[in-house]
Design a protein around this motif. Sequence first.
Motif, PDB file in Angstrom:
ATOM      1  N   PRO A   1       0.912  -1.419  -0.075  1.00 52.85           N
ATOM      2  CA  PRO A   1      -0.018   0.048  -0.131  1.00 52.85           C
ATOM      3  C   PRO A   1       0.862   1.281  -0.013  1.00 52.85           C
ATOM      4  CG  PRO A   1      -1.022  -1.449   1.651  1.00 52.85           C
ATOM      5  CD  PRO A   1       0.468  -1.852   1.004  1.00 52.85           C
ATOM      6  N   LEU A   2       1.954   1.329   0.716  1.00 43.10           N
ATOM      7  CA  LEU A   2       2.825   2.276   0.628  1.00 43.10           C
ATOM      8  C   LEU A   2       3.563   2.719  -0.808  1.00 43.10           C
ATOM      9  CD1 LEU A   2       4.591   4.627   2.199  1.00 43.10           C
ATOM     10  CD2 LEU A   2       6.218   2.650   2.450  1.00 43.10           C
ATOM     11  N   PHE A   3       3.649   1.650  -1.516  1.00 43.82           N
ATOM     12  CA  PHE A   3       4.088   1.723  -2.729  1.00 43.82           C
ATOM     13  C   PHE A   3       3.113   2.417  -3.725  1.00 43.82           C
ATOM     14  CE2 PHE A   3       4.254  -0.176  -7.148  1.00 43.82           C
ATOM     15  CZ  PHE A   3       5.402   0.645  -7.580  1.00 43.82           C
ATOM     16  N   ALA A   4       1.925   1.947  -3.494  1.00 46.70           N
ATOM     17  CA  ALA A   4       0.660   2.340  -4.390  1.00 46.70           C
ATOM     18  C   ALA A   4       0.399   3.790  -4.077  1.00 46.70           C
ATOM     19  CB  ALA A   4      -0.331   1.519  -3.857  1.00 46.70           C
ATOM     20  N   VAL A   5       0.414   4.102  -2.764  1.00 52.57           N
ATOM     21  CA  VAL A   5       0.170   5.559  -2.448  1.00 52.57           C
ATOM     22  C   VAL A   5       1.204   6.618  -2.776  1.00 52.57           C
ATOM     23  CG1 VAL A   5       0.242   7.270  -0.417  1.00 52.57           C
ATOM     24  CG2 VAL A   5      -1.214   5.072  -0.325  1.00 52.57           C
ATOM     25  N   LEU A   6       2.642   6.003  -2.933  1.00 54.06           N
ATOM     26  CA  LEU A   6       3.636   6.876  -3.410  1.00 54.06           C
ATOM     27  C   LEU A   6       3.427   7.068  -4.816  1.00 54.06           C
ATOM     28  CD1 LEU A   6       6.693   5.666  -0.892  1.00 54.06           C
ATOM     29  CD2 LEU A   6       5.488   8.005  -1.046  1.00 54.06           C
ATOM     30  N   SER A   7       3.155   6.066  -5.418  1.00 55.10           N
ATOM     31  CA  SER A   7       2.892   6.015  -6.975  1.00 55.10           C
ATOM     32  C   SER A   7       1.875   6.925  -7.430  1.00 55.10           C
ATOM     33  CB  SER A   7       2.459   4.599  -7.575  1.00 55.10           C
ATOM     34  OG  SER A   7       3.595   3.648  -7.231  1.00 55.10           O
ATOM     35  N   VAL A   8       0.801   6.919  -6.947  1.00 53.38           N
ATOM     36  CA  VAL A   8      -0.311   7.821  -7.190  1.00 53.38           C
ATOM     37  C   VAL A   8       0.024   9.188  -6.749  1.00 53.38           C
ATOM     38  CG1 VAL A   8      -2.464   8.598  -6.278  1.00 53.38           C
ATOM     39  CG2 VAL A   8      -2.083   6.101  -6.710  1.00 53.38           C
ATOM     40  N   ILE A   9       0.733   9.498  -5.707  1.00 54.33           N
ATOM     41  CA  ILE A   9       1.440  10.906  -5.279  1.00 54.33           C
ATOM     42  C   ILE A   9       2.334  11.364  -6.418  1.00 54.33           C
ATOM     43  CG2 ILE A   9       2.762  12.119  -3.868  1.00 54.33           C
ATOM     44  CD1 ILE A   9       1.324  10.569  -1.519  1.00 54.33           C
ATOM     45  N   ALA A  10       3.291  10.540  -6.752  1.00 56.91           N
ATOM     46  CA  ALA A  10       4.273  10.890  -7.740  1.00 56.91           C
ATOM     47  C   ALA A  10       3.730  11.456  -9.149  1.00 56.91           C
ATOM     48  CB  ALA A  10       5.260   9.807  -7.937  1.00 56.91           C
ATOM     49  N   VAL A  11       2.851  10.295  -9.482  1.00 54.94           N
ATOM     50  CA  VAL A  11       2.240  10.473 -10.890  1.00 54.94           C
ATOM     51  C   VAL A  11       1.452  11.739 -10.759  1.00 54.94           C
ATOM     52  CG1 VAL A  11       0.801   9.635 -12.615  1.00 54.94           C
ATOM     53  CG2 VAL A  11       2.361   8.241 -11.446  1.00 54.94           C
ATOM     54  N   THR A  12       0.719  11.968  -9.627  1.00 61.36           N
ATOM     55  CA  THR A  12      -0.352  13.153  -9.701  1.00 61.36           C
ATOM     56  C   THR A  12       0.573  14.515  -9.775  1.00 61.36           C
ATOM     57  OG1 THR A  12      -1.911  11.829  -8.657  1.00 61.36           O
ATOM     58  CG2 THR A  12      -2.229  14.189  -8.271  1.00 61.36           C
ATOM     59  N   LEU A  13       1.565  14.463  -8.878  1.00 58.57           N
ATOM     60  CA  LEU A  13       2.534  15.750  -8.676  1.00 58.57           C
ATOM     61  C   LEU A  13       3.140  15.855 -10.144  1.00 58.57           C
ATOM     62  CD1 LEU A  13       4.263  15.435  -5.259  1.00 58.57           C
ATOM     63  CD2 LEU A  13       2.413  17.075  -5.846  1.00 58.57           C
ATOM     64  N   SER A  14       3.526  14.959 -10.938  1.00 55.63           N
ATOM     65  CA  SER A  14       4.230  15.268 -12.077  1.00 55.63           C
ATOM     66  C   SER A  14       3.030  15.630 -13.043  1.00 55.63           C
ATOM     67  CB  SER A  14       4.785  13.769 -12.381  1.00 55.63           C
ATOM     68  OG  SER A  14       3.810  12.974 -13.040  1.00 55.63           O
ATOM     69  N   THR A  15       2.042  15.228 -12.868  1.00 54.51           N
ATOM     70  CA  THR A  15       1.101  15.651 -14.045  1.00 54.51           C
ATOM     71  C   THR A  15       0.534  17.010 -13.643  1.00 54.51           C
ATOM     72  OG1 THR A  15       0.101  13.355 -14.127  1.00 54.51           O
ATOM     73  CG2 THR A  15      -1.534  15.076 -14.825  1.00 54.51           C
ATOM     74  N   ARG A  16       0.541  17.499 -12.470  1.00 54.72           N
ATOM     75  CA  ARG A  16       0.219  18.849 -12.145  1.00 54.72           C
ATOM     76  C   ARG A  16       1.364  19.722 -12.326  1.00 54.72           C
ATOM     77  NH1 ARG A  16      -3.268  18.650  -6.665  1.00 54.72           N
ATOM     78  NH2 ARG A  16      -5.154  17.456  -7.764  1.00 54.72           N
ATOM     79  N   LEU A  17       2.661  19.222 -12.143  1.00 58.57           N
ATOM     80  CA  LEU A  17       3.738  20.122 -12.781  1.00 58.57           C
ATOM     81  C   LEU A  17       3.846  20.547 -14.215  1.00 58.57           C
ATOM     82  CD1 LEU A  17       6.312  18.960 -10.103  1.00 58.57           C
ATOM     83  CD2 LEU A  17       5.316  21.003 -10.221  1.00 58.57           C
ATOM     84  N   ASN A  18       3.489  19.439 -14.997  1.00 60.98           N
ATOM     85  CA  ASN A  18       3.618  19.201 -16.443  1.00 60.98           C
ATOM     86  C   ASN A  18       2.335  20.128 -17.177  1.00 60.98           C
ATOM     87  OD1 ASN A  18       6.374  18.498 -16.475  1.00 60.98           O
ATOM     88  ND2 ASN A  18       5.548  16.282 -16.352  1.00 60.98           N
ATOM     89  N   ARG A  19       1.317  20.356 -16.356  1.00 59.94           N
ATOM     90  CA  ARG A  19       0.165  20.892 -16.986  1.00 59.94           C
ATOM     91  C   ARG A  19       0.354  22.161 -17.618  1.00 59.94           C
ATOM     92  NH1 ARG A  19      -4.630  20.603 -12.995  1.00 59.94           N
ATOM     93  NH2 ARG A  19      -4.303  18.479 -13.659  1.00 59.94           N
ATOM     94  N   GLY A  20      -0.022  22.342 -18.812  1.00 57.44           N
ATOM     95  CA  GLY A  20      -0.051  23.488 -19.716  1.00 57.44           C
ATOM     96  C   GLY A  20       1.395  23.603 -20.143  1.00 57.44           C
ATOM     97  N   HIS A  21       2.367  22.534 -20.111  1.00 57.59           N
ATOM     98  CA  HIS A  21       3.723  22.601 -20.514  1.00 57.59           C
ATOM     99  C   HIS A  21       3.749  21.975 -21.674  1.00 57.59           C
ATOM    100  CE1 HIS A  21       7.984  22.530 -20.935  1.00 57.59           C
ATOM    101  NE2 HIS A  21       7.950  20.983 -21.090  1.00 57.59           N
ATOM    102  N   VAL A  22       4.065  22.834 -22.844  1.00 57.89           N
ATOM    103  CA  VAL A  22       4.062  22.200 -24.225  1.00 57.89           C
ATOM    104  C   VAL A  22       5.337  21.986 -24.485  1.00 57.89           C
ATOM    105  CG1 VAL A  22       3.526  22.667 -26.838  1.00 57.89           C
ATOM    106  CG2 VAL A  22       1.956  23.396 -24.644  1.00 57.89           C
TER     107      VAL A  22
END
Length: 143
Positions: A58-79
């Motif tokens: 579960p720790l791996f799953a939670v950390l994966s979701v957090i990492a992917v979500t953060l990367s998606t938000r950081l790259n939003r609008g970046h072309v």
Amino acid sequence: MSSLHAIDPAWAWVLAGFVLMGGELLLPGVFLVWLGLAAFVTGLVETAFDLPWQAQLPLFAVLSVIAVTLSTRLNRGHVPLLNRGAHGLIGRDIVLDTAIVEGSGRARVDDTLWRVSGPDLPAGTRVRVTGVEGTVLTVAAVS
């Protein structure tokens, strides 16, 4: 006679992290690197706290979701600059190869001749690319 030892779970997570990050070299995109980072951090947490496997997954799953979500938000609008096609020319100054007559002309950009649209202007006029409509560059005179 040698005895077989099970691999330490912390090292297994760290190894999985490196394998996932290395997989990023083989597959396009930037997704496995975040899963690899989550696996790597799970290995570090396992080293510090000696968690049972029921807590590691579960720790791996939670950390994966957090990492992917953060990367998606950081790259939003970046072309990305690569593969933007004609849109990468917007803002660039070019010189008209042929005059713009009745809203249509041609300009050379590097080694390519582009159709351009804009106000009537003579050949040799410096113009700025202001937009793209299909394969036609929209231009305006540089003042």
